[in-house]
Design a protein around this motif. Structure first.
Motif, PDB file in Angstrom:
ATOM      1  N   ARG A   1      -5.736  -3.494  10.987  1.00  0.00           N
ATOM      2  CA  ARG A   1      -4.547  -2.962  11.293  1.00  0.00           C
ATOM      3  C   ARG A   1      -4.449  -1.597  10.375  1.00  0.00           C
ATOM      4  NH1 ARG A   1      -0.355  -7.717  13.042  1.00  0.00           N
ATOM      5  NH2 ARG A   1      -1.810  -8.810  14.349  1.00  0.00           N
ATOM      6  N   LEU A   2      -4.712  -2.126   9.245  1.00  0.00           N
ATOM      7  CA  LEU A   2      -4.567  -1.126   8.015  1.00  0.00           C
ATOM      8  C   LEU A   2      -5.507   0.181   8.503  1.00  0.00           C
ATOM      9  CD1 LEU A   2      -4.729  -2.735   4.508  1.00  0.00           C
ATOM     10  CD2 LEU A   2      -2.550  -1.594   5.957  1.00  0.00           C
ATOM     11  N   ALA A   3      -6.623   0.064   8.980  1.00  0.00           N
ATOM     12  CA  ALA A   3      -7.503   1.272   9.135  1.00  0.00           C
ATOM     13  C   ALA A   3      -6.913   1.891  10.264  1.00  0.00           C
ATOM     14  CB  ALA A   3      -9.080   0.509   9.657  1.00  0.00           C
ATOM     15  N   ALA A   4      -6.310   1.004  11.534  1.00  0.00           N
ATOM     16  CA  ALA A   4      -6.044   1.888  12.872  1.00  0.00           C
ATOM     17  C   ALA A   4      -4.666   2.735  12.250  1.00  0.00           C
ATOM     18  CB  ALA A   4      -5.700   0.597  13.789  1.00  0.00           C
ATOM     19  N   GLY A   5      -3.962   2.178  11.464  1.00  0.00           N
ATOM     20  CA  GLY A   5      -2.502   2.868  11.331  1.00  0.00           C
ATOM     21  C   GLY A   5      -2.649   3.623  10.369  1.00  0.00           C
TER      22      GLY A   5
ATOM     23  N   GLU B   1       3.577  -2.650  11.551  1.00  0.00           N
ATOM     24  CA  GLU B   1       2.569  -3.176  12.250  1.00  0.00           C
ATOM     25  C   GLU B   1       2.004  -4.313  11.933  1.00  0.00           C
ATOM     26  OE1 GLU B   1      -0.339   0.037  12.388  1.00  0.00           O
ATOM     27  OE2 GLU B   1       0.854   1.297  13.373  1.00  0.00           O
ATOM     28  N   MET B   2       2.209  -4.543  10.819  1.00  0.00           N
ATOM     29  CA  MET B   2       1.803  -6.347  10.326  1.00  0.00           C
ATOM     30  C   MET B   2       2.601  -7.253  10.790  1.00  0.00           C
ATOM     31  SD  MET B   2      -1.162  -5.641   8.633  1.00  0.00           S
ATOM     32  CE  MET B   2      -1.978  -4.200   8.118  1.00  0.00           C
TER      33      MET B   2
ATOM     34  N   GLY C   1      -7.942   9.702   4.603  1.00  0.00           N
ATOM     35  CA  GLY C   1      -7.337   8.879   3.380  1.00  0.00           C
ATOM     36  C   GLY C   1      -8.556   7.946   3.050  1.00  0.00           C
ATOM     37  N   VAL C   2      -8.175   7.067   2.087  1.00  0.00           N
ATOM     38  CA  VAL C   2      -9.301   5.995   1.508  1.00  0.00           C
ATOM     39  C   VAL C   2      -8.648   4.605   1.680  1.00  0.00           C
ATOM     40  CG1 VAL C   2     -10.952   5.080  -0.165  1.00  0.00           C
ATOM     41  CG2 VAL C   2     -10.484   7.450   0.265  1.00  0.00           C
ATOM     42  N   ILE C   3      -9.277   3.736   2.383  1.00  0.00           N
ATOM     43  CA  ILE C   3      -8.681   2.408   2.443  1.00  0.00           C
ATOM     44  C   ILE C   3      -9.741   1.352   1.822  1.00  0.00           C
ATOM     45  CG2 ILE C   3      -7.708   0.622   4.017  1.00  0.00           C
ATOM     46  CD1 ILE C   3      -7.520   2.827   6.234  1.00  0.00           C
TER      47      ILE C   3
ATOM     48  N   LEU D   1       4.949   9.505   2.663  1.00  0.00           N
ATOM     49  CA  LEU D   1       4.049   8.230   2.131  1.00  0.00           C
ATOM     50  C   LEU D   1       4.886   7.048   2.436  1.00  0.00           C
ATOM     51  CD1 LEU D   1       1.720   7.122   0.477  1.00  0.00           C
ATOM     52  CD2 LEU D   1       3.190   7.115  -1.510  1.00  0.00           C
ATOM     53  N   TYR D   2       6.278   7.074   2.285  1.00  0.00           N
ATOM     54  CA  TYR D   2       7.171   6.170   2.584  1.00  0.00           C
ATOM     55  C   TYR D   2       7.196   5.875   4.059  1.00  0.00           C
ATOM     56  CZ  TYR D   2      11.043   3.186   2.746  1.00  0.00           C
ATOM     57  OH  TYR D   2      12.065   1.802   2.832  1.00  0.00           O
ATOM     58  N   ALA D   3       7.175   6.812   4.835  1.00  0.00           N
ATOM     59  CA  ALA D   3       6.959   6.580   6.381  1.00  0.00           C
ATOM     60  C   ALA D   3       5.740   5.887   6.579  1.00  0.00           C
ATOM     61  CB  ALA D   3       7.204   7.894   7.066  1.00  0.00           C
ATOM     62  N   LEU D   4       4.626   6.307   5.966  1.00  0.00           N
ATOM     63  CA  LEU D   4       3.522   5.467   6.407  1.00  0.00           C
ATOM     64  C   LEU D   4       3.639   4.122   5.903  1.00  0.00           C
ATOM     65  CD1 LEU D   4       0.305   5.523   6.933  1.00  0.00           C
ATOM     66  CD2 LEU D   4      -0.031   6.485   4.628  1.00  0.00           C
TER      67      LEU D   4
END
Length: 467
Positions: free
Chosen positions: A369-373, A410-411, A378-380, A400-403
């Motif tokens: 979900r992190l990769a999809a969202g 999503e989690m 960026g780097v995850i 950044l806060y919106a992200l």
């Protein structure tokens, strides 16, 4: 199979009529696809496409056997016959079945496994050509069409055997099913080579009881493989994500590569003319293949060093390097760098209550979900345990806060399926953004914001004050 082999060999020593003599062979030939279908129906492997293709290949093979029996009984035929074309079709289906097994067992191994098998194949093909086919085809009085037809069978068998070697050189279940299939294909290659040798050397068709017996055993082994309960686990996906460089694998490749110069030396000792262009070409191709294989191994090891084995995200080491590079770039260009540190809430309770496999499943789903969202560019990475980080270049505080809020929602918005049970999973997120950032200071600010999010009740995102 044993009874039919005994009958075929026994009938071959008596004056029994041809149709009676060949009946035990046809019983095994026609019974093999039936055995494959029975084994598939009884044991119900999770993925049946390979076994259905194998059954189809054996049906076509049995049809070709029937056509051959008819031609032999009527007499007066010249190769290639329609039966040969049907045999060739069965080889294509058999290759397709083995390819399906390979792709199910070791996905992602196609190129490196294929290179390994091709190196072995070139070496084996060189031996077959120099010591079997070339001497026979040059001396025999058999018509050219018949020579080519009989020579085609060991070549096709070699192609199937290459795939079988590829199957063995991959990872996955190595139980009786694998060895029965490999034994069947190896024996088929041997008997077809013997058939070609006898046929080309004698200049006529071959009808030997021992050849039929070997073909019957080869078919019987294939049927036994399908009837074995191990087919339930045979094509289970391997957990090994990258091809290894085990001593056994490297030993096989070394022997294969040294075969060409070894053959050249043996021919020189025997005083036999050496086909320099052929051996030189084989050496050059195998050398290039080994170079490609070594490049693949180095690249695979490099990817393994920067990829987390559980989640498929980047490792902490890779993230640390990427963060330093991005901070230097931001200092020169004057743009902001955003950082999120994400922690799975109450993860220990998941491990304690549902077991570590459930915890692993939660971590994989969080990573997905992190990769999809996350934003492109960026780097995850998995930072450690149940903690993840997201590096977001060219990002201001509001973005950044919106992200962070979007990822948090999503989690929390959809539970995670763990062995049929739905678990509610939430995360706490600490966010920090800075212009002209220092990596250590940015990490510290995001970490402080994460602790504040946990202290405030978890399942929330907090943005640190901008530097």
């Amino acid at each position: 199979m044993v009874v039919c082999v005994a009958l075929r060999v026994g009938f071959g020593t008596t004056g029994t009529s041809y149709l009676v003599t060949v009946a035990p062979y046809m019983l095994v030939s026609a019974g093999t696809p039936v055995a494959v279908l029975i084994g598939t129906h009884r044991h119900r492997p999770p993925h049946r496409a390979g076994w259905f293709l194998l059954a189809a290949a054996q049906v076509v093979y049995a049809v070709a056997d029937g056509m051959t029996v008819r031609d032999d009984w009527l007499g007066d035929f010249l190769e290639p016959t329609p039966a040969d074309l049907v045999y060739f079709a069965s080889y294509l289906l058999l290759c397709a079945a083995v390819v399906v097994f390979i792709r199910r067992r070791t996905p992602g191994w196609d190129l490196p496994g294929g290179i390994d098998a091709l190196v072995v194949a070139i070496s084996a093909g060189l031996l077959v050509w120099i010591y079997v086919l070339q001497p026979l085809t040059s001396d025999s009085a058999l018509p050219l069409n018949a020579k080519l037809t009989q020579s085609a069978y060991p070549v096709l068998d070699l192609m199937v055997l290459i795939l079988a070697i590829r199957l063995v050189m991959g990872t996955g279940n190595r139980g009786p099913v694998l060895w029965l299939i490999l034994s069947s294909l190896t024996l088929m290659f041997a008997v077809d080579t013997a058939y070609a040798v006898e046929g080309i050397a004698d200049g006529s068709s071959v009808d030997e009881a021992y050849l039929d017996a070997m073909w019957m055993i080869s078919l019987g082994l294939l049927g036994m493989a399908a009837l074995h309960p191990g087919i339930r686990r045979f094509d289970k996906r391997s957990d090994t994500a990258l091809p290894d460089a085990s001593p056994g694998r490297l030993g096989v490749l070394a022997i294969a590569v040294l075969m060409a110069p070894g053959v050249q030396f043996i021919q020189w000792l025997r005083g036999t003319p050496v086909s320099v262009p052929l051996i030189s070409a084989a050496c050059a191709v195998m050398f290039l293949l080994v170079l490609a294989r070594m490049y693949g191994l180095v690249a695979a090891q490099r990817r393994a060093a920067v990829t987390d084995g559980l989640t498929g995200l980047h490792t902490r080491r890779h993230f640390t390097q990427a963060l330093a590079v991005e901070c230097r770039r931001a200092a020169r260009a004057g743009h902001g760098v955003g950082l999120l540190i994400i922690d799975v809430d109450h993860f220990k309770k998941v491990n304690d209550g549902y077991g570590h496999p459930a915890g692993d499943q939660v971590l994989r789903e969080v990573a997905r979900r992190l990769a999809a969202g996350s934003r492109a560019g960026g780097v995850i990475a998995r930072y450690g345990g149940e903690e993840f980080v997201v590096l977001a270049p060219h990002t201001g505080p509001g973005e950044l806060y919106a992200l962070a809020e979007r990822l948090r929602e999503e989690m929390a918005g959809l539970p995670v399926d763990v062995g049929g049970e739905l678990l509610s999973v939430t995360v706490s997120i600490g966010a920090a953004v800075a212009v002209d950032p220092d990596p250590e200071a940015l990490l510290h600010d995001a970490d402080e914001a994460l602790y504040a999010a946990k202290a405030a009740g978890r399942n929330r995102a907090i943005l640190s004050a901008a530097r």
